[in-house]
Design a protein around this motif. Structure first.
Motif, PDB file in Angstrom:
ATOM      1  N   TYR A  61      -0.138  -2.839  -8.089  1.00  0.00           N
ATOM      2  CA  TYR A  61      -1.326  -2.585  -7.288  1.00  0.00           C
ATOM      3  C   TYR A  61      -2.159  -3.856  -7.304  1.00  0.00           C
ATOM      4  N   GLU A  62      -2.261  -4.526  -6.136  1.00  0.00           N
ATOM      5  CA  GLU A  62      -3.001  -5.785  -6.010  1.00  0.00           C
ATOM      6  C   GLU A  62      -3.888  -5.744  -4.774  1.00  0.00           C
ATOM      7  N   LYS A  65      -3.898  -2.763  -2.509  1.00  0.00           N
ATOM      8  CA  LYS A  65      -2.645  -2.361  -1.870  1.00  0.00           C
ATOM      9  C   LYS A  65      -1.550  -2.205  -2.910  1.00  0.00           C
ATOM     10  N   MET A  67       2.000  -3.117  -3.805  1.00  0.00           N
ATOM     11  CA  MET A  67       2.955  -4.166  -3.445  1.00  0.00           C
ATOM     12  C   MET A  67       4.253  -3.928  -4.221  1.00  0.00           C
ATOM     13  N   ARG A  69       7.441  -5.978  -5.899  1.00  0.00           N
ATOM     14  CA  ARG A  69       8.066  -7.245  -6.286  1.00  0.00           C
ATOM     15  C   ARG A  69       9.568  -7.093  -6.133  1.00  0.00           C
ATOM     16  N   THR A  78       6.850 -10.821  -3.188  1.00  0.00           N
ATOM     17  CA  THR A  78       6.026  -9.640  -3.353  1.00  0.00           C
ATOM     18  C   THR A  78       5.664  -9.176  -1.956  1.00  0.00           C
ATOM     19  N   LEU A  79       6.156  -7.993  -1.595  1.00  0.00           N
ATOM     20  CA  LEU A  79       6.013  -7.472  -0.237  1.00  0.00           C
ATOM     21  C   LEU A  79       5.173  -6.205  -0.223  1.00  0.00           C
ATOM     22  N   GLU A  80       4.605  -5.923   0.925  1.00  0.00           N
ATOM     23  CA  GLU A  80       3.826  -4.701   1.073  1.00  0.00           C
ATOM     24  C   GLU A  80       4.747  -3.495   1.134  1.00  0.00           C
TER      25      GLU A  80
END
Length: 190
Positions: A61-62, A65, A67, A69, A78-80
């Motif tokens: 959680y960044e 959002k 994310m 890895r 690191t993608l949504e």
């Protein structure tokens, strides 16, 4: 309603369910401290929306959002969450959490057997542990009593369990307002 309208309605319903799954996944990762990763190098494969295969390394959680890895053949990104199929990621998150729970419960069993061997069948009274409240609190190192007998050092105890199975049950969500995240050692005294 004709068949085309039914299909459109069902698609909208599926999209709504996917949004609910995403919100639940975000909340779950937040409750666990902002990151969930597998134990023992366990790998989980997923397919990105582009069709590319990858390994899911963790959920993070960044910046408000959730994310993911990933490892694409040695290249880390690191993608949504929206870069993947929601139901596939939900299944991977579930598998990670189940594997982590099973690993911790097995660790408790190993610590218990080692304690019995070292202490000639005398059972431990305490467990030195780490817990995480299911809110934004940080992890906390605590001591849990492994039976329900009142203790003269009650102010040093975080929680009372009725057995070894009682402490193992704390690895599951919903048993308490916290979850057991690690057990360091079993003790016969404080």
């Amino acid at each position: 309603m004709n068949e085309i309208e039914k299909i459109q309605s069902l698609k909208a319903e599926i999209k709504e369910k996917h949004e609910k799954i995403k919100k639940s996944m975000i909340l779950l990762v937040q409750m666990l401290g902002g990151e969930v990763e597998p134990v023992n190098g366990q790998t989980y494969k997923a397919v990105e929306e582009t069709g590319s295969n990858c390994v899911i390394e963790s959920f993070v959680y960044e910046d408000g959002k959730l994310m993911v890895r990933t490892d694409f053949d040695g290249d880390n990104f690191t993608l949504e969450l929206d870069s993947f199929h929601t139901e596939e990621l939900a299944n991977i998150l579930y598998l990670m959490l189940e594997e982590n729970k099973n690993h911790l419960q097995q660790k408790i069993d190993r610590l218990f057997q080692a304690f019995l061997k070292e202490h000639r069948q005398e059972e431990p009274l305490y467990a030195s542990c780490c817990v995480k409240y299911l809110d934004n609190s940080p992890h906390a190192d605590v001591t849990i009593k492994l039976n329900n007998e009142l203790d003269d050092q009650d102010d040093l105890l975080f929680y009372y369990c009725n057995s070894l199975n009682g402490i193992k049950s704390l690895c599951d969500f919903g048993v308490e307002e916290f979850i057991l995240t690690d057990v360091y050692e079993l003790l016969d005294r404080l």
